[in-house]
Motif scaffolding. Structure first.
Motif, PDB file in Angstrom:
ATOM      1  N   SER A  21       0.836  -1.206   0.000  1.00  0.00           N
ATOM      2  CA  SER A  21       0.000   0.000   0.000  1.00  0.00           C
ATOM      3  C   SER A  21       0.869   1.254   0.000  1.00  0.00           C
ATOM      4  O   SER A  21       0.535   2.248  -0.664  1.00  0.00           O
ATOM      5  N   MET A  22       1.998   1.232   0.697  1.00  0.00           N
ATOM      6  CA  MET A  22       2.902   2.381   0.701  1.00  0.00           C
ATOM      7  C   MET A  22       3.507   2.607  -0.688  1.00  0.00           C
ATOM      8  O   MET A  22       3.616   3.743  -1.156  1.00  0.00           O
ATOM      9  N   HIS A  23       3.886   1.528  -1.363  1.00  0.00           N
ATOM     10  CA  HIS A  23       4.436   1.643  -2.713  1.00  0.00           C
ATOM     11  C   HIS A  23       3.389   2.175  -3.690  1.00  0.00           C
ATOM     12  O   HIS A  23       3.699   3.002  -4.556  1.00  0.00           O
ATOM     13  N   LEU A  24       2.157   1.720  -3.547  1.00  0.00           N
ATOM     14  CA  LEU A  24       1.086   2.197  -4.422  1.00  0.00           C
ATOM     15  C   LEU A  24       0.811   3.682  -4.202  1.00  0.00           C
ATOM     16  O   LEU A  24       0.630   4.438  -5.162  1.00  0.00           O
ATOM     17  N   ARG A  25       0.792   4.109  -2.940  1.00  0.00           N
ATOM     18  CA  ARG A  25       0.585   5.531  -2.636  1.00  0.00           C
ATOM     19  C   ARG A  25       1.713   6.379  -3.218  1.00  0.00           C
ATOM     20  O   ARG A  25       1.477   7.452  -3.764  1.00  0.00           O
ATOM     21  N   TYR A  26       2.937   5.887  -3.113  1.00  0.00           N
ATOM     22  CA  TYR A  26       4.079   6.615  -3.667  1.00  0.00           C
ATOM     23  C   TYR A  26       3.964   6.711  -5.189  1.00  0.00           C
ATOM     24  O   TYR A  26       4.239   7.762  -5.774  1.00  0.00           O
TER      25      TYR A  26
END
Length: 83
Positions: A21-26
């Motif tokens: 989820s952090m990678h997708l937000r980035y």
């Protein structure tokens, strides 16, 4: 995700889902920056453009693997703190 053959069950590590989820937000933040779009929730008038289609695809990927990103449409997610 790991598969445990004796019990025929899948185990999903919460840290892995958080990382995804952090990678997708980035990625969404990067797309918006490159397109000159706000990082905070905003409304887009007119037809979707390349950046919105890319953001929608990432939100759809999250949904397909069971991650609720807090939005399901481009421009609705606040990614101002995604660094």
């Amino acid at each position: 995700m790991k598969y445990h053959a004796p019990t025929q069950q899948f185990t999903i590590d919460q840290r892995a889902l958080l990382g995804v989820s952090m990678h997708l937000r980035y990625a969404i933040m990067s797309i918006r920056k490159q397109a000159g779009l706000p990082l905070t929730p905003h409304k887009h008038d007119g037809p979707m453009e390349t950046a919105q289609f890319a953001e929608k695809a990432l939100l759809d990927v999250a949904g397909e693997i069971g991650i609720d990103m807090g939005a399901d449409w481009p421009g609705k997610l606040d990614v101002s703190d995604a660094a």
